[in-house]
Design an enzyme around this catalytic site. Structure first.
Site, PDB file in Angstrom:
ATOM      1  N   ASN A 187       9.493 -14.182   3.878  1.00 44.27           N
ATOM      2  CA  ASN A 187       9.713 -14.154   2.435  1.00 44.27           C
ATOM      3  C   ASN A 187      10.987 -14.969   2.167  1.00 44.27           C
ATOM      4  O   ASN A 187      11.589 -15.527   3.105  1.00 44.27           O
ATOM      5  CB  ASN A 187       9.772 -12.721   1.896  1.00 44.27           C
ATOM      6  N   GLY A 231       3.722 -15.572  -5.999  1.00 43.70           N
ATOM      7  CA  GLY A 231       2.813 -16.374  -5.168  1.00 43.70           C
ATOM      8  C   GLY A 231       3.449 -16.761  -3.844  1.00 43.70           C
ATOM      9  O   GLY A 231       4.097 -15.952  -3.185  1.00 43.70           O
ATOM     10  N   ASP A 259       1.672  -7.727   5.167  1.00 43.93           N
ATOM     11  CA  ASP A 259       0.782  -7.602   6.330  1.00 43.93           C
ATOM     12  C   ASP A 259      -0.621  -8.085   5.974  1.00 43.93           C
ATOM     13  O   ASP A 259      -1.295  -8.734   6.782  1.00 43.93           O
ATOM     14  CB  ASP A 259       0.726  -6.146   6.805  1.00 43.93           C
TER      15      ASP A 259
HETATM   16  O1  RIB Z   1       4.795  -3.663   6.197  1.00 48.80           O
HETATM   17  C1  RIB Z   1       4.562  -2.326   5.917  1.00 48.80           C
HETATM   18  C2  RIB Z   1       4.764  -1.498   7.143  1.00 48.80           C
HETATM   19  O2  RIB Z   1       6.100  -1.571   7.548  1.00 48.80           O
HETATM   20  C3  RIB Z   1       4.485  -0.026   6.963  1.00 48.80           C
HETATM   21  O3  RIB Z   1       3.133   0.311   7.178  1.00 48.80           O
HETATM   22  C4  RIB Z   1       5.445   0.628   7.914  1.00 48.80           C
HETATM   23  O4  RIB Z   1       4.821   1.234   9.000  1.00 48.80           O
HETATM   24  C5  RIB Z   1       6.408  -0.465   8.349  1.00 48.80           C
HETATM   25  O5  RIB Z   1       6.166  -0.853   9.620  1.00 48.80           O
END
Ligand code: RIB
Length: 311
Positions: A187, A231, A259
């Site tokens: 980021n 974005g 993620d």
């Molecule tokens: O990116 C989010 C995650 O960061 C969460 O699920 C938590 O477990 C941390 O690892």
């Protein structure tokens, strides 16, 4: 999706989430509402995002030989992630994240690393030696040991498999790994931090965040800076910057949005998409993911991503 396997190397956690009106300051107690348990960990979350996006996915990491570990593995399998390289370790607990989510969906996270702090370089090397022949992309995040992160990036480079390195959080070893040419997905603050770490600076310029140009010069690979509700920006090795506009989002919980972005990006790259297309779909998926509480609750399927992307 008919692409090659995505191999994710990263953390597995159980998330304990408190919904609160606002995030506490240092030393402050804020009384919230409900507490809920969710599956988490940046590696495991990204693996699930890639699997829901249609990829064959193997996860490399570790859990403890405890109830949290057993549940975590069962949840990964239920989402189609192959956990054969997730070690089950005696004498350490499964990682736990304590998360507060405020009324605007913003979060604060503290992680007890547990088994994630015991993921060894030897384990990663053995897992990748087995998994890399079928791999189209390796995705690495940094909530595990520096030695494990380094082993993953080095092995992927040696096998000439594209490697996405999500420096969240930024740890020192990432600076040493830039010479292997990973595709970085920081980021904006991680981007500036990482550039400072390697003693390279480049000012923000138009849509390009501070540090991004310096990092591209170090890796010779694209740097994709995620900008949350604004974005993302893709900066190519040729210096060309391509802003990716934000997708509309109903924000309930931003946990796991990064993620989701990384998992879907890896899935699409493994399937052969061009970088700009992969980033656009990853951005759409991340926007969909924030609509529900829990890191994985809002992660979309391939069909939902395609529909939201307009085709
Ligand atoms: O990116 C989010 C995650 O960061 C969460 O699920 C938590 O477990 C941390 O690892």
């Amino acid at each position: 999706m008919s692409g090659r396997t995505v191999v994710v190397v990263g953390a597995v956690n159980v998330d304990l989430v408190v919904a609160a009106p606002r995030l506490p300051g240092p030393g402050e107690t804020v009384v919230g509402g409900g507490v809920s348990r969710h599956a988490g960990g940046k590696g495991a979350n990204a693996a699930v995002a890639a699997a829901r996006a249609g990829a064959d996915v193997r996860l490399v990491g570790a859990v403890g030989a405890d109830e949290h570990g057993r549940t975590s593995l069962a949840e990964l399998v239920a989402d189609g992630v192959d956990p054969r390289h997730v070690a089950v370790l005696d004498d350490v607990p499964t990682g736990v994240a304590l998360i507060v989510v405020d009324a605007a969906g913003e979060n604060q996270i503290a992680v007890g690393a547990g088994a994630n702090a015991a993921v060894s370089a030897a384990h990663v090397r053995a897992a990748l030696d087995d998994a890399l022949p079928a791999a189209g992309c390796v995705l690495v995040s940094t909530e595990i040991t520096p030695a494990a992160v380094a082993a993953a990036v080095e092995r992927a480079a040696a096998a000439k498999v594209p490697c996405v390195l999500n420096p969240a959080p930024v740890i020192d070893v990432v600076g040493e790994l830039l010479r292997y040419g990973p595709i970085l997905t920081p980021n904006a603050s991680e981007c500036a931090h990482l550039a400072r770490l390697v003693g390279a600076r480049s000012p923000a310029q138009g849509p390009v965040p501070a540090g991004a140009r310096a990092l591209v010069e170090h890796t010779g690979a694209p740097v994709i800076v995620t900008l949350g509700g604004d974005g993302a920006v893709v900066l190519g090795p040729d210096g060309a910057a391509e802003p990716v506009p934000p997708s509309p989002a109903t924000v309930r919980d931003t946990t796991g949005a990064g993620d989701t972005f990384n998992g879907v990006l890896a899935a699409r790259l493994a399937d052969g998409d061009q970088m700009a297309v992969a980033v656009r779909l990853a951005s759409v998926a991340a926007a969909l993911s924030v609509g529900r509480v829990g890191a994985r609750a809002g992660m979309p399927t391939a069909e939902q991503i395609a529909e939201a992307a307009g085709g």
